[in-house]
Motif scaffolding. Structure first.
Motif, PDB file in Angstrom:
ATOM      1  N   SER A   1      23.744  83.865 126.730  1.00 34.33           N
ATOM      2  CA  SER A   1      24.828  82.987 127.176  1.00 34.33           C
ATOM      3  C   SER A   1      25.874  82.731 126.099  1.00 34.33           C
ATOM      4  N   HIS A   2      25.448  82.498 124.853  1.00 35.96           N
ATOM      5  CA  HIS A   2      26.429  82.201 123.802  1.00 35.96           C
ATOM      6  C   HIS A   2      27.272  83.427 123.454  1.00 35.96           C
TER       7      HIS A   2
ATOM      8  N   ARG B   1      27.893  85.833 125.739  1.00 33.33           N
ATOM      9  CA  ARG B   1      28.726  86.031 126.923  1.00 33.33           C
ATOM     10  C   ARG B   1      29.923  85.081 126.891  1.00 33.33           C
TER      11      ARG B   1
ATOM     12  N   GLU C   1      28.666  75.305 121.291  1.00 35.56           N
ATOM     13  CA  GLU C   1      28.710  76.757 121.450  1.00 35.56           C
ATOM     14  C   GLU C   1      29.084  77.461 120.151  1.00 35.56           C
TER      15      GLU C   1
END
Length: 663
Positions: free
Chosen positions: A539-540, A542, A574
């Protein structure tokens, strides 16, 4: 006698002459990375290289244990020797005149060092003597043998300084001691003569033999190999069987001396080092004439072992000249050659399992050696065989199943046990994945229904020696013919391999770092991802990729990085996960110097993870389907998971030596 203090001028000259790459590469397999070299640190245990050597700075440093220094410091720490001992040893090696601060000791040190120089001189004189004798009437049969039997040209004979040792017992002795006035003790130390056991005096080590000089890396003669003129193991007087004097080995080497150690020397390396560097590949053959014939045919990256098992020192010596560390063993295909190859693999296996050497095995057709093969075939044919030589693990598997009938219970059991023993030593997960699948196919004997069972059996037997869950490779065939959707969901949750995720995270991070810091690679990365329909899985990563794509084209890398960082000010959580990608330390700066290879390896890793998930999905569907009830669907799922498996194997071949070697 204690070693006196050495003069600063001597120490400085040794530092200038002792190249750090030459010194360290004798003990550590080094790979080029940008301008520098990397390898596994000899001072602590590690699986990925953190040990760096800088030729420009003449320094080494380990990011793992923080060991560092110059060539002298390296040898001191490695061998636990004093500063003076190391410097003196390097002085002998590089022939640096030694000056000490105590004048009374200079004479003894000069004597020790000059004796080494005299040994080189004696051996050079002996080599010239043998070459001269080959061209005389007494060497006629030897010269005919080289020209007709071996089909060597005069140019090749001269290139390798081939000669002939006359029949007499004291011919060389008289030439060196009586004519050239060399001290008899020095000639004996050179390994050229031996004292008689039952009377006074000396006799020549080589008599009535073709002489092949053995040179060091600088091209100086340090020893000799001698071949008898007889075709069997009898040494003939003058080449005449009627005058046989004794049973002698067909080949005879010089005894080990101060200059010559069999386990640390390779025949023709001084002639082959340029070819090895140019082709980025080294070929090792068994015999002198195999190497000579290949060089004569224009294949000049070839060396020969000296009648002993290939040692780690010899491997490291030859790999100094290859960046990819590719080594091909071309031993005879007969039983003795196979044993020699297996013995050599035993020595090199630890390096090969770690990926420090790309080891291949070549057995020539019809059991021929290289010399015989070239008499009937062309050099191009031999080059093609080199190109197609199997990796050492494939060769070993071929040896295990050779002449075995797997339909017979005894042979099947023995082959299975030997395959498991081989697989247990494979540390790299991708390599293990590939070879478990390959061995399972062999044991399934073409019956695809047995394939999952064979995989599970192999992994079960491997597991005790590997902290590698079988589920990180495959989903085993369920014990019950049907399973519920709930159990399928639980099973899929179990099968997310930690190692797979770690490798994927490293690959994605590396790809993003290259995109940020290497503008010239951005289009290539974008095209490659689109072509393979790949997305960043974590996720990070992406999220970072989405920010990058939303930013309009920016010409300078600093502007791109700065703009992305500005955007991240709104997302403090993030940015903490990806902030390290915006900066380059010494290690990461070296990594991105090899962007084409690294990008390809990283993308292959990302695709492999995707394919692995698809493979598991279709395999699970296939396992849940009853072939008797739904044969078409069962066949469809089988074709789907098998197609994914084929692609996985292709990706494994592309990056058989782990991506972690690049990371």
């Amino acid at each position: 006698m204690s070693i006196p203090r050495l003069h600063p001028d001597t120490i400085e000259e040794i530092k200038q002459r002792a190249d750090i790459y030459d010194v360290i590469s004798e003990h550590v397999v080094l790979r080029r990375r940008g301008k520098d070299f990397v390898g596994l640190c000899p001072f602590h245990e590690e699986k990925t290289p953190s040990f760096t050597v800088s030729s420009s700075k003449q320094m080494y440093y380990c990011f793992g244990c923080q060991a560092g220094g110059n060539a002298i410091k390296f040898l001191m720490d490695l061998h636990k020797h004093s500063f003076s001992e190391v410097v003196l040893d390097l002085a002998r090696r590089y022939q640096v005149p030694v000056q000490t601060l105590e004048p009374e000791h200079r004479q003894e040190f000069s004597r020790q060092l000059s004796e080494r120089s005299q040994l080189y001189e004696v051996l050079a004189s002996a080599s010239q003597f043998y070459q001269h004798a080959l061209k005389q009437s007494q060497g006629k049969l030897a010269l005919e043998y080289l020209r007709e039997k071996r089909q060597l040209t005069d140019e090749t004979i001269g290139q390798f300084n081939l000669g002939y040792a006359p029949v007499g017992w004291e011919t060389l002795y008289r030439y060196l001691v009586e004519d050239k006035r060399y001290p008899v003790q020095l000639v004996e130390k050179a390994g050229l003569i031996k004292p008689r056991k039952e009377s006074t005096g000396y006799y020549d080590v080589f008599r009535d033999r073709i002489i092949i000089p053995i040179h060091d890396i600088m091209g100086r003669a340090i020893a000799f190999g001698g071949r008898s003129l007889g075709e069997d193991d009898t040494c003939y007087n003058g080449g005449n069987p009627r005058n046989a004097v004794s049973q002698q080995p067909k080949y005879l080497n010089s005894p080990e001396t101060e200059l010559f150690q069999k386990g640390k020397t390779l025949f023709a390396l001084h002639q082959a080092k340029a070819g090895i560097s140019q082709l980025d590949q080294a070929v090792v053959v068994e015999g002198y004439f195999d190497a000579i014939a290949l060089h004569a045919a224009g294949i000049n990256n070839v060396v020969a072992s000296l009648g002993t098992a290939l040692s780690l020192e010899q491997v490291r010596l030859v790999l100094r000249y290859s960046d990819s560390k590719q080594l091909i063993l071309n031993f005879d295909a007969d039983k003795a050659g196979t044993i020699a190859a297996e013995r050599a693999i035993g020595e090199i296996a630890k390096l090969a399992y770690k990926g420090e050497v790309q080891l291949k095995i070549l057995n020539l057709p019809d059991g021929k050696d290289a010399d015989e093969y070239l008499l009937a075939r062309s050099p191009e044919d031999y080059r093609q065989l080199l190109a197609n030589a199997p990796l050492w693990l494939d060769w070993q598997i071929q040896q295990i199943i050779k002449n075995r009938d797997l339909k017979q219970a005894t042979d099947f059991q023995q082959v299975s046990q030997q395959l498991v023993k081989l697989l247990k030593n494979i540390e790299n997960s991708d390599t293990l994945n590939y070879y478990v699948s390959h061995c399972a196919e062999i044991l399934a004997l073409g019956d695809t229904r047995l394939l999952p069972l064979r995989v599970e059996n192999l992994l079960t037997q491997i597991a005790p020696q590997n902290s590698y869950s079988s589920q990180s490779l495959y989903i085993p065939r369920p014990k019950q013919p049907r399973i519920t959707p709930q159990s399928s969901t639980r099973e899929s949750k179990k099968t997310t391999p930690t190692l797979e995720k770690s490798l994927l995270e490293q690959a994605e991070a590396l790809l993003l770092r290259i995109y940020l810091h290497c503008p010239e690679q951005r289009q290539f990365i974008t095209d490659a991802l689109e072509e393979r329909d790949l997305q960043f899985s974590l996720s990070h990563h992406r999220f970072l990729w989405q920010q990058i794509l939303e930013i309009s084209s920016v010409p300078l890398e600093q502007e791109l990085i700065s703009t992305v960082q500005d955007r991240y000010l709104e997302f403090p959580e993030e940015i903490e996960l990806v902030s390290h990608l915006f900066h380059l330390n010494e290690k990461s700066q070296k990594e991105i110097l090899r962007t084409p290879q690294v990008v390809q390896a990283a993308i292959a890793c990302m695709e492999r993870v995707l394919r692995e998930k698809r493979y598991r999905h279709f395999l699970e569907l296939w396992q849940q389907t009853d072939p008797q009830v739904e044969p078409e669907r069962w066949q469809s799922y089988y074709q789907a998971f098998y197609a994914e498996k084929q692609r996985l194997q292709e990706l494994d071949r592309q990056r058989l030596f782990s991506l972690t070697e690049l990371l």
